[in-house]
Design an enzyme around this catalytic site. Structure first.
Site, PDB file in Angstrom:
ATOM      1  N   ARG B  58       0.816  -1.225   0.000  1.00  0.00           N
ATOM      2  CA  ARG B  58       0.000   0.000   0.000  1.00  0.00           C
ATOM      3  C   ARG B  58       0.842   1.263   0.000  1.00  0.00           C
ATOM      4  O   ARG B  58       0.374   2.319  -0.427  1.00  0.00           O
ATOM      5  CB  ARG B  58      -0.985  -0.011   1.176  1.00  0.00           C
ATOM      6  CG  ARG B  58      -2.172  -0.941   0.930  1.00  0.00           C
ATOM      7  CD  ARG B  58      -3.183  -0.828   2.061  1.00  0.00           C
ATOM      8  NE  ARG B  58      -2.519  -0.956   3.340  1.00  0.00           N
ATOM      9  CZ  ARG B  58      -2.926  -1.730   4.337  1.00  0.00           C
ATOM     10  NH1 ARG B  58      -4.022  -2.459   4.208  1.00  0.00           N
ATOM     11  NH2 ARG B  58      -2.269  -1.787   5.464  1.00  0.00           N
ATOM     12  N   GLU B  95       4.029  -9.717  14.842  1.00  0.00           N
ATOM     13  CA  GLU B  95       3.433 -10.179  16.099  1.00  0.00           C
ATOM     14  C   GLU B  95       3.953 -11.588  16.425  1.00  0.00           C
ATOM     15  O   GLU B  95       4.324 -11.882  17.548  1.00  0.00           O
ATOM     16  CB  GLU B  95       1.907 -10.184  15.973  1.00  0.00           C
ATOM     17  CG  GLU B  95       1.202 -10.284  17.293  1.00  0.00           C
ATOM     18  CD  GLU B  95      -0.312 -10.206  17.127  1.00  0.00           C
ATOM     19  OE1 GLU B  95      -0.995 -10.314  18.135  1.00  0.00           O
ATOM     20  OE2 GLU B  95      -0.796 -10.057  15.973  1.00  0.00           O
TER      21      GLU B  95
END
Lengths: 174, 174
Positions: B58, B95
């Site tokens: 993006r 994560e």
């Protein structure tokens, strides 16, 4: 300006026998990048285009700039699992196996005049998938535009009678 | 224009508890998209920026448009295995586990004045990786610019004294 002079051919990437066309050398050169965009803009500025669709991820580069230049919306066609709202999807063939692209169902409205943009057309599988989705949502394809076309892979043959435009063509692995 | 009005929040994407900020609703709206770009352009037009770096994928959208608007080069920071010539890379924490970004070693020259652009800063791992690579290649970071900043995740803290700018901020999961 000869845009070809700003494309770097990298032999045997990503595998033996492929002469990879690297656009990063063009992108980092402001005049070459602007020249390519100007060629596209001049071609489409009076076409009434309302949406530009670009495929993940290099299609985002030329697609987003062109959408901005043409004062229309940009619609990203993305790999599975990336778009958060309701999508439609279309499978396409890879050399080994399949992959799919998705677009949000509310990204294209019935009657949108759509330009499909990608950096390169090879066998045409990706752009065909994008075209199918746009049509299903009621969009009208104005043209499919590419910086580079590998004409020897006959990708435009997959698109039937749709207009295809490219700024640079290669007739063979060179 | 209130840019926030053009961001769609999708609850529980990609997983429970995450309020995903969807920028596709802004991108498809020509005036909102152009307004965001104009805000960035006005801020940076006299900054002497020579390269804009955007992270896959993006970051390519706003990064490429801004590079074009500022008449400078665009440099894509990409996932492993995508860039064909010699690269440097930088790992960053996810994560669960790690990932890495790459840029071509010839994409940044010593003395380049660099704007790092992404759609969103959360914990800041991605942009930190980009910043480290640009510095290693001798580029000077002018600023890191984002459409959206999730301030409650404190990503700008990872960037030390580097200037950070964002057009939209969210102070909590909302």
């Amino acid at each position: 300006m000869k845009l070809e002079d700003h494309i770097r051919t990298v032999p045997h990437f990503p595998k033996q026998g492929i002469m990879f066309k690297d656009i990063t050398t063009l992108l980092k050169h402001p005049e070459a990048f602007r020249f390519a965009i100007k060629e596209f803009r001049d071609r489409y500025k009076d076409s009434g285009i309302t949406k530009v669709v670009g495929a993940e991820s290099r299609g985002f580069i030329f697609g987003a700039v062109l959408a901005h230049e043409l004062h229309c919306g940009f619609v990203p066609a993305r790999k599975p699992g990336k778009l958060p709202a309701k999508t439609i999807s279309q499978e396409y063939e890879l050399e080994y196996g399949k992959d799919s692209l998705h677009i949000h169902v509310d990204a294209i409205e019935k009657g949108d005049k759509v330009l499909v943009v990608d950096d390169l057309i090879a066998t045409g599988g990706t752009v065909k998938a994008v075209v199918e989705m746009v049509k299903k949502l009621g969009g009208e394809i104005i043209e499919c535009a590419f910086l580079i076309e590998l004409t020897f892979l006959k990708g435009r043959g997959k698109l039937g009678s749709l207009p295809v435009f490219s700024l640079i063509t290669y007739d063979s692995e060179e």
